[in-house]
Design an enzyme around this catalytic site. Structure first.
Site, PDB file in Angstrom:
ATOM      1  N   CYS A   9       0.865  -1.191   0.000  1.00  0.00           N
ATOM      2  CA  CYS A   9       0.000   0.000   0.000  1.00  0.00           C
ATOM      3  C   CYS A   9       0.893   1.229   0.000  1.00  0.00           C
ATOM      4  CB  CYS A   9      -0.973  -0.027   1.171  1.00  0.00           C
ATOM      5  SG  CYS A   9      -0.191   0.025   2.806  1.00  0.00           S
ATOM      6  N   ARG A  15      -3.450  -0.647   5.299  1.00  0.00           N
ATOM      7  CA  ARG A  15      -3.998  -1.736   4.483  1.00  0.00           C
ATOM      8  C   ARG A  15      -3.065  -2.921   4.309  1.00  0.00           C
ATOM      9  NH1 ARG A  15      -5.206   2.153  -0.407  1.00  0.00           N
ATOM     10  NH2 ARG A  15      -3.324   3.039   0.527  1.00  0.00           N
ATOM     11  N   ASP A 127      -8.184   3.910   0.597  1.00  0.00           N
ATOM     12  CA  ASP A 127      -7.254   4.394   1.625  1.00  0.00           C
ATOM     13  C   ASP A 127      -8.073   4.908   2.818  1.00  0.00           C
ATOM     14  OD1 ASP A 127      -5.475   5.838   3.177  1.00  0.00           O
ATOM     15  OD2 ASP A 127      -4.516   6.828   1.477  1.00  0.00           O
TER      16      ASP A 127
HETATM   17  P1  4NP Z   1      -1.894   2.820   4.016  1.00  0.00           P
HETATM   18  O1  4NP Z   1      -2.580   4.159   4.591  1.00  0.00           O
HETATM   19  O2  4NP Z   1      -1.321   3.174   2.651  1.00  0.00           O
HETATM   20  O3  4NP Z   1      -3.037   1.858   3.932  1.00  0.00           O
HETATM   21  O4  4NP Z   1      -0.822   2.415   5.024  1.00  0.00           O
HETATM   22  C1  4NP Z   1      -1.948   5.390   4.621  1.00  0.00           C
HETATM   23  C2  4NP Z   1      -1.045   5.679   5.623  1.00  0.00           C
HETATM   24  C3  4NP Z   1      -0.451   6.908   5.666  1.00  0.00           C
HETATM   25  C4  4NP Z   1      -0.742   7.858   4.713  1.00  0.00           C
HETATM   26  C5  4NP Z   1      -1.647   7.574   3.703  1.00  0.00           C
HETATM   27  C6  4NP Z   1      -2.245   6.329   3.655  1.00  0.00           C
HETATM   28  N1  4NP Z   1      -0.140   9.131   4.787  1.00  0.00           N
HETATM   29  O5  4NP Z   1      -0.476   9.997   3.927  1.00  0.00           O
HETATM   30  O6  4NP Z   1       0.679   9.405   5.674  1.00  0.00           O
END
Ligand code: 4NP
Length: 160
Positions: A9, A15, A127
């Site tokens: 991800c 995720r 997300d």
């Molecule tokens: P992930 O979620 O990609 O599912 O781990 C996110 C975690 C952090 C961020 C965006 C999505 N961020 O912008 O910091």
């Protein structure tokens, strides 16, 4: 040689660690831990070294009674060689993975994880980072569906 799965991800704190831990939960239930191993990574460097997001962990605890393990790391070019199947959570992740593979050598290894869903129609795992608890619960539901589908698909897949 065990079959190696990598979940990817953006941040590797919501995720993809949820996918890795859910898949490990199913692998243990089916006594397949000698045959399939899992890891996860993020396309970004934002959260390197961080544990899974507490809201993602709360959803996993509530729905499946599992605790999310692991620390965030960034996807590397060597991951494309080292893993047998790489599962992107959304199209942006998918494009970022293929960006590391300009010749297309590993393109066949990279899939959108929702391709393995049978109960849900969404094509991407949304997300959840800037949203509420519903988003995290949806991630768990989608990933259980996809990981169950993956488990059915894997034994029939020749190892590349
Ligand atoms: P992930 O979620 O990609 O599912 O781990 C996110 C975690 C952090 C961020 C965006 C999505 N961020 O912008 O910091």
């Amino acid at each position: 040689m065990p079959y190696k799965l990598l979940f990817v991800c953006l941040g590797n704190i919501c995720r993809s660690p949820a996918a890795e831990n859910i898949m490990n939960y199913l692998i243990n239930q089916h006594r397949l831990s000698e045959h399939i191993i899992c890891d996860s990574a993020g396309t970004s460097s934002y959260h390197i070294g961080s544990p899974p997001d507490s809201r993602m962990n709360a959803a996993a605890q509530q729905k499946l009674q599992i605790k999310l393990r692991g620390r965030a790391r960034q996807l590397q070019i060597s991951d494309l060689e080292n893993f047998d199947l790489i599962l992107a959570m959304d199209r942006e992740n998918y494009e970022e993975i293929l960006y590391l593979d300009p010749t297309g050598k590993y393109q066949q290894k990279v899939r959108l994880i929702c391709d393995f869903c049978s109960k849900h129609n969404l094509k991407e795992v949304p997300d959840p980072y800037y949203g509420g608890a519903d988003g995290f619960n949806l991630v768990i539901d989608l990933l259980v569906d996809a990981c169950e589908g993956l488990l059915k698909y894997l034994p029939k897949t020749p190892i590349q």
